[in-house]
Design an enzyme around this catalytic site. Structure first.
Site, mmCIF file in Angstrom:
data_model
loop_
_atom_site.group_PDB
_atom_site.id
_atom_site.type_symbol
_atom_site.label_atom_id
_atom_site.label_comp_id
_atom_site.label_asym_id
_atom_site.label_seq_id
_atom_site.Cartn_x
_atom_site.Cartn_y
_atom_site.Cartn_z
ATOM 1 N N LYS A 1 0.826 -1.194 0.000
ATOM 2 C CA LYS A 1 0.000 0.000 0.000
ATOM 3 C C LYS A 1 0.870 1.258 0.000
ATOM 4 C CE LYS A 1 -3.644 -2.019 2.950
ATOM 5 N NZ LYS A 1 -4.828 -1.853 2.101
ATOM 6 N N ARG B 1 -9.975 -11.927 2.285
ATOM 7 C CA ARG B 1 -10.811 -13.013 1.767
ATOM 8 C C ARG B 1 -10.099 -14.358 1.831
ATOM 9 N NH1 ARG B 1 -11.208 -9.695 -3.674
ATOM 10 N NH2 ARG B 1 -10.992 -8.113 -2.053
#
Length: 485
Positions: free
Chosen positions: A258, A332
């Protein structure tokens, strides 16, 4: 905090430094407060008129009585026919205004609604000041509620507020101080206090159990992952619920790293896990007659030398394979393992919570969670539970045709879809791991982090989801599972 029911505003006024009076439209004072308001004289009425206070929801005004007890009256507007969250917010406004007072009183505006008032008041006085050299916590140690109410409702409100605050503390803790095994230690202490059964799964257990998603995300970190498994098993329970929360203790994005600004809030990427554990605490303390399994897969997502690389394929708990094309779509992957593990225990229904996608925050903003799933009745129940709890959720679709965005020749699926509908394709991946169990997924990327101080919310970790889960389980306890049409 000591919470006490008292019969009259006069008694409350003699004991409390601040007295909150609740009004509806047209200055309709609630809870039999008219006599006490009259005793305040025309000056109070003129002051309200001067500031435009009409009893509308969200309005408030502080009035110095000029007498010794109480020295301040706070008028609180709740509008017509106030719901639970309107009352919760009014109590939160009072709690903020009176945070430096030792004893505070408030009108019980609506019969049977002591719990949200207690919740709102206690939550408004929350602060996380562990690292402040000069902390300034709230000083209130006594809350008097004026009017007819039940002690059990007051206690229930306090239990839920305590659970939310526990979750907030965990979310607000800096990442360096909440490694997965440290969170496991804190959960163990809470479980012992609350009467929950705890099972823990360390790296050898995860390897033997085939938790490839969790281990793949953890590979780049020097801190071991773990899976926390909590059980609440009351005798005679007819419904069995599984709750699963995403527990990324810090999310750097892995090798798909990020930008620096996006990492600033990533200590809170375990908000789903905190909500599940907090809810388990409250459910046990409230003795709700529903069997509940709480799962929290915990790990960092870091770009270490052994980190999972884009293009790697992971084999999950149920044997399905996932090609990892973006290591920043990691939540996920750990939820896939945990959901598959939950299914093995045969729950009647499952709910997962996760700060999963920025796409959901783009769609719904920072105060509303998205809810998706495979069972209309369960989603309806969650929407109603969220409304009662004051945690807004909005249903999003799971279009079957979007599933093709996860297709890849390398594995059963890839971990990212196309550019659009990211919240939906993420949920479609999770659906691959729930089997035939009625399931709902809450994407709490927005409301897990509150951006300002207002009513009962404080800037930082919000504990979003705790109250909705407790309300859902309470509803199931009262009415049965009823998740199929």
């Amino acid at each position: 905090m000591d919470i006490e029911l008292v019969e009259s505003h006069e008694e409350a006024a003699s004991r409390a430094g601040v007295l909150g009076l609740v009004a509806g439209p047209g200055l309709a004072w609630q809870g039999g407060a008219d006599g006490y308001v009259a005793s305040l004289g025309a000056g109070f009425e003129r002051a309200l008129e001067r500031v435009g206070f009409k009893g509308d929801a969200g309005q408030s005004y502080s009035f110095d009585t000029g007498s010794e007890s109480p020295h301040t009256v706070v008028a609180l507007g709740v509008g017509e026919d106030p719901g639970s969250d309107t009352l919760r917010r009014a109590a939160g406004i009072l709690g903020r205004k009176a945070s430096k007072e030792a004893s505070v009183a408030m009108t019980l505006a609506v019969e049977g609604q002591a719990a949200p008032l207690v919740e709102g008041f206690l939550l408004s006085q929350y602060s996380y000041d562990r690292f402040r050299s000069k902390p300034e916590p709230a000083r209130t140690d006594s809350l008097l509620l004026v009017g007819a109410g039940e002690r059990s409702d007051c206690e229930a409100g306090a239990v839920v507020a305590d659970a939310v605050s526990w979750a907030r503390d965990l979310v607000n803790t800096p990442a360096r101080d909440k490694a997965p095994l440290e969170i496991q230690r804190r959960v163990a202490e809470m479980a012992e206090r609350s009467g929950l059964r705890l099972e823990t799964h360390d790296v050898p257990d995860l390897e033997e159990g085939g938790f490839g998603g969790l281990l793949g995300v953890a590979a780049g970190s020097d801190r071991d992952p773990c899976l926390v498994e909590l059980w609440y098993e009351p005798e005679g329970a007819e419904t069995f619920v599984a709750l699963v929360g995403k527990g990324i203790t810090f999310d750097s994005g892995g090798l798909s790293i990020k930008p620096a600004q996006a990492m600033a809030t990533m200590k809170t990427d375990m908000s789903g896990a905190a909500a599940v554990v907090g809810a388990m605490q409250a459910i046990a303390r409230l003795r709700l007659p529903v069997k509940v399994l709480g799962l929290a897969p915990l790990t960092d997502n870091m770009p270490g030398s052994r980190a999972t690389k884009p293009g790697d394929v992971l084999t999950t708990r149920n044997g399905k394979t996932i090609e990892v094309l973006n290591t920043d779509a990691e939540g996920r992957l750990i939820l896939a393992d945990a959901l598959a593990y939950a299914v093995e225990h045969g729950p009647d229904l499952m709910v997962d919570l996760a700060t999963l996608t920025g796409a959901c925050k783009v769609a719904l903003g920072d105060t509303i969670a998205g809810v998706m799933g495979n069972d209309d009745s369960l989603i309806d129940r969650i929407e109603k539970a969220g409304e009662q709890a004051g945690e807004r959720v909005w249903r999003l679709p799971l279009p079957e045709e979007y599933r093709r965005q996860l297709d890849t020749p390398m594995a059963d699926m890839k971990n990212i879809g196309g550019r659009w509908g990211g919240a939906l394709t993420a949920a479609l991946l999770l659906q691959e791991f729930v089997g035939d169990v009625p399931w709902a997924h809450l994407d709490i990327a927005g409301p897990a982090r509150w951006t300002r101080n207002e009513h009962y919310q404080s800037k930082g970790g919000s504990g979003f989801g705790v109250r909705t889960l407790v309300e859902l389980v309470a509803d199931l306890a009262e009415q049965g599972s009823g998740t199929t049409e």
